[in-house]
Design an enzyme around this catalytic site. Sequence first.
Site, PDB file in Angstrom:
ATOM      1  N   HIS A  26      23.237  28.583   7.256  1.00 48.09           N
ATOM      2  CA  HIS A  26      23.322  27.353   6.458  1.00 48.09           C
ATOM      3  C   HIS A  26      23.094  27.694   4.997  1.00 48.09           C
ATOM      4  O   HIS A  26      22.230  28.519   4.677  1.00 48.09           O
ATOM      5  CB  HIS A  26      22.264  26.332   6.904  1.00 48.09           C
ATOM      6  CG  HIS A  26      22.432  25.926   8.325  1.00 48.09           C
ATOM      7  ND1 HIS A  26      23.414  25.063   8.730  1.00 48.09           N
ATOM      8  CD2 HIS A  26      21.773  26.313   9.444  1.00 48.09           C
ATOM      9  CE1 HIS A  26      23.348  24.923  10.045  1.00 48.09           C
ATOM     10  NE2 HIS A  26      22.365  25.668  10.501  1.00 48.09           N
ATOM     11  N   ARG A  76      31.271  19.333  -3.714  1.00 46.06           N
ATOM     12  CA  ARG A  76      30.425  18.565  -2.810  1.00 46.06           C
ATOM     13  C   ARG A  76      28.943  18.749  -3.152  1.00 46.06           C
ATOM     14  O   ARG A  76      28.413  19.857  -3.080  1.00 46.06           O
ATOM     15  CB  ARG A  76      30.681  19.080  -1.395  1.00 46.06           C
ATOM     16  CG  ARG A  76      29.794  18.516  -0.349  1.00 46.06           C
ATOM     17  CD  ARG A  76      29.938  19.251   0.968  1.00 46.06           C
ATOM     18  NE  ARG A  76      29.157  18.573   1.972  1.00 46.06           N
ATOM     19  CZ  ARG A  76      28.745  19.098   3.104  1.00 46.06           C
ATOM     20  NH1 ARG A  76      29.098  20.327   3.414  1.00 46.06           N
ATOM     21  NH2 ARG A  76      28.017  18.412   3.944  1.00 46.06           N
ATOM     22  N   ALA A 130      27.743  19.742   9.756  1.00 42.34           N
ATOM     23  CA  ALA A 130      27.139  18.545  10.364  1.00 42.34           C
ATOM     24  C   ALA A 130      27.066  18.644  11.889  1.00 42.34           C
ATOM     25  O   ALA A 130      26.170  18.063  12.513  1.00 42.34           O
ATOM     26  CB  ALA A 130      27.926  17.312   9.948  1.00 42.34           C
ATOM     27  N   ASN A 179      28.610  28.568  10.587  1.00 39.62           N
ATOM     28  CA  ASN A 179      27.934  27.441   9.944  1.00 39.62           C
ATOM     29  C   ASN A 179      28.588  26.187  10.516  1.00 39.62           C
ATOM     30  O   ASN A 179      29.657  25.784  10.050  1.00 39.62           O
ATOM     31  CB  ASN A 179      28.105  27.496   8.424  1.00 39.62           C
ATOM     32  CG  ASN A 179      27.362  26.356   7.744  1.00 39.62           C
ATOM     33  OD1 ASN A 179      26.851  25.455   8.419  1.00 39.62           O
ATOM     34  ND2 ASN A 179      27.308  26.386   6.415  1.00 39.62           N
ATOM     35  N   TYR A 205      24.447  22.178  -2.633  1.00 37.87           N
ATOM     36  CA  TYR A 205      25.257  23.284  -2.107  1.00 37.87           C
ATOM     37  C   TYR A 205      25.720  24.268  -3.180  1.00 37.87           C
ATOM     38  O   TYR A 205      26.381  25.257  -2.840  1.00 37.87           O
ATOM     39  CB  TYR A 205      26.465  22.718  -1.344  1.00 37.87           C
ATOM     40  CG  TYR A 205      26.054  21.915  -0.134  1.00 37.87           C
ATOM     41  CD1 TYR A 205      25.418  22.537   0.945  1.00 37.87           C
ATOM     42  CD2 TYR A 205      26.261  20.537  -0.072  1.00 37.87           C
ATOM     43  CE1 TYR A 205      25.010  21.806   2.052  1.00 37.87           C
ATOM     44  CE2 TYR A 205      25.855  19.795   1.040  1.00 37.87           C
ATOM     45  CZ  TYR A 205      25.243  20.433   2.095  1.00 37.87           C
ATOM     46  OH  TYR A 205      24.835  19.715   3.186  1.00 37.87           O
ATOM     47  N   GLU A 240      23.608  31.888  13.219  1.00 39.32           N
ATOM     48  CA  GLU A 240      23.810  30.562  12.622  1.00 39.32           C
ATOM     49  C   GLU A 240      23.409  30.645  11.157  1.00 39.32           C
ATOM     50  O   GLU A 240      22.322  31.139  10.853  1.00 39.32           O
ATOM     51  CB  GLU A 240      22.906  29.570  13.379  1.00 39.32           C
ATOM     52  CG  GLU A 240      22.851  28.179  12.773  1.00 39.32           C
ATOM     53  CD  GLU A 240      21.813  27.289  13.495  1.00 39.32           C
ATOM     54  OE1 GLU A 240      21.231  27.700  14.529  1.00 39.32           O
ATOM     55  OE2 GLU A 240      21.587  26.180  12.977  1.00 39.32           O
ATOM     56  N   PRO A 269      32.777  21.390   9.322  1.00 35.34           N
ATOM     57  CA  PRO A 269      33.351  20.297   8.537  1.00 35.34           C
ATOM     58  C   PRO A 269      32.768  20.166   7.122  1.00 35.34           C
ATOM     59  O   PRO A 269      31.581  20.382   6.911  1.00 35.34           O
ATOM     60  CB  PRO A 269      33.018  19.049   9.362  1.00 35.34           C
ATOM     61  CG  PRO A 269      31.897  19.453  10.254  1.00 35.34           C
ATOM     62  CD  PRO A 269      32.102  20.913  10.535  1.00 35.34           C
ATOM     63  N   ASN A 270      33.655  19.805   6.225  1.00 37.40           N
ATOM     64  CA  ASN A 270      33.340  19.510   4.818  1.00 37.40           C
ATOM     65  C   ASN A 270      32.990  20.737   3.975  1.00 37.40           C
ATOM     66  O   ASN A 270      32.755  20.610   2.779  1.00 37.40           O
ATOM     67  CB  ASN A 270      32.219  18.450   4.707  1.00 37.40           C
ATOM     68  CG  ASN A 270      32.640  17.152   5.349  1.00 37.40           C
ATOM     69  OD1 ASN A 270      33.734  16.654   5.072  1.00 37.40           O
ATOM     70  ND2 ASN A 270      31.813  16.607   6.226  1.00 37.40           N
ATOM     71  N   ARG A 283      15.043  19.257   4.345  1.00 37.93           N
ATOM     72  CA  ARG A 283      15.861  18.103   3.991  1.00 37.93           C
ATOM     73  C   ARG A 283      15.531  16.904   4.889  1.00 37.93           C
ATOM     74  O   ARG A 283      14.399  16.778   5.349  1.00 37.93           O
ATOM     75  CB  ARG A 283      17.348  18.508   4.051  1.00 37.93           C
ATOM     76  CG  ARG A 283      17.683  19.660   3.091  1.00 37.93           C
ATOM     77  CD  ARG A 283      19.147  20.016   3.116  1.00 37.93           C
ATOM     78  NE  ARG A 283      19.981  18.883   2.753  1.00 37.93           N
ATOM     79  CZ  ARG A 283      21.306  18.830   2.928  1.00 37.93           C
ATOM     80  NH1 ARG A 283      21.928  19.891   3.448  1.00 37.93           N
ATOM     81  NH2 ARG A 283      22.003  17.776   2.577  1.00 37.93           N
TER      82      ARG A 283
END
Length: 146
Positions: A99, A19, A76, A73, A24, A97, A11-12, A106
Site C-alpha cells: 500500500h 488522486r 479498495a 495492491n 498518495y 501486499e 481500482p483507482n 487512516r
Amino acid sequence: MKNKILVIHGPNLHLLGKREPEIYGNFTLDDINNSLHENISSEEFDIEIFQSNSEGDIVEKITKTSYDFLIINPAAYTHTSVAIRDALLGINKPTIEVHISNIFKREEFRKKSMISDVVLGVISGLGKHSYLLGLEAAMISLRKNK
Ligand code: DQA
C-alpha cells in the site's frame, strides 16, 4: 528459465498523480511502473504489470496467469474482497501486499485487510517505495528458492 514477478494494481490507482495527492503523493502509476522496470534485475527476472478497476478481472489475473511471485495492491478491494482472498488461497503463490499509504493510520475501515493473513508480508505507508521494497523482497525470496 527466468522467474516471473506479477504486479497487480487495483481500482483507482490509474488516477495516481491527480488522486488525493496529500495522501498518495504526486507520482503517477507510470512513474511506479517505470521504477519497477528500472529496479528489477532483468537478467534474472521477468515482470508483468497489470491494473484493473474490476474485482473479477483481478481474480482472473491472479488465477489464470503463470507467474512465480505476486506483488499486489488491491486498493479498495483490500478491505472488502473475499473473492481476491479466495483467489490467493486457491493459487497459493508467494505474495506481498503493498500500500502506498499507511492503512493503519487512516480511517477505521482501512485498518482491516482481507488478505494480510494469507500473504507472505505487508508493506504499507512508504509511498512508491512500498512497491520497490516489495520488488526487493520478491527478488530475495526467489533467489533463495532457486
Ligand atoms: C491503498 C489504500 C486503500 O485503502 C485505498 O482504497 C487505495 C489505495 C494504498 O495504496 O494506500 O485505493 O491501497
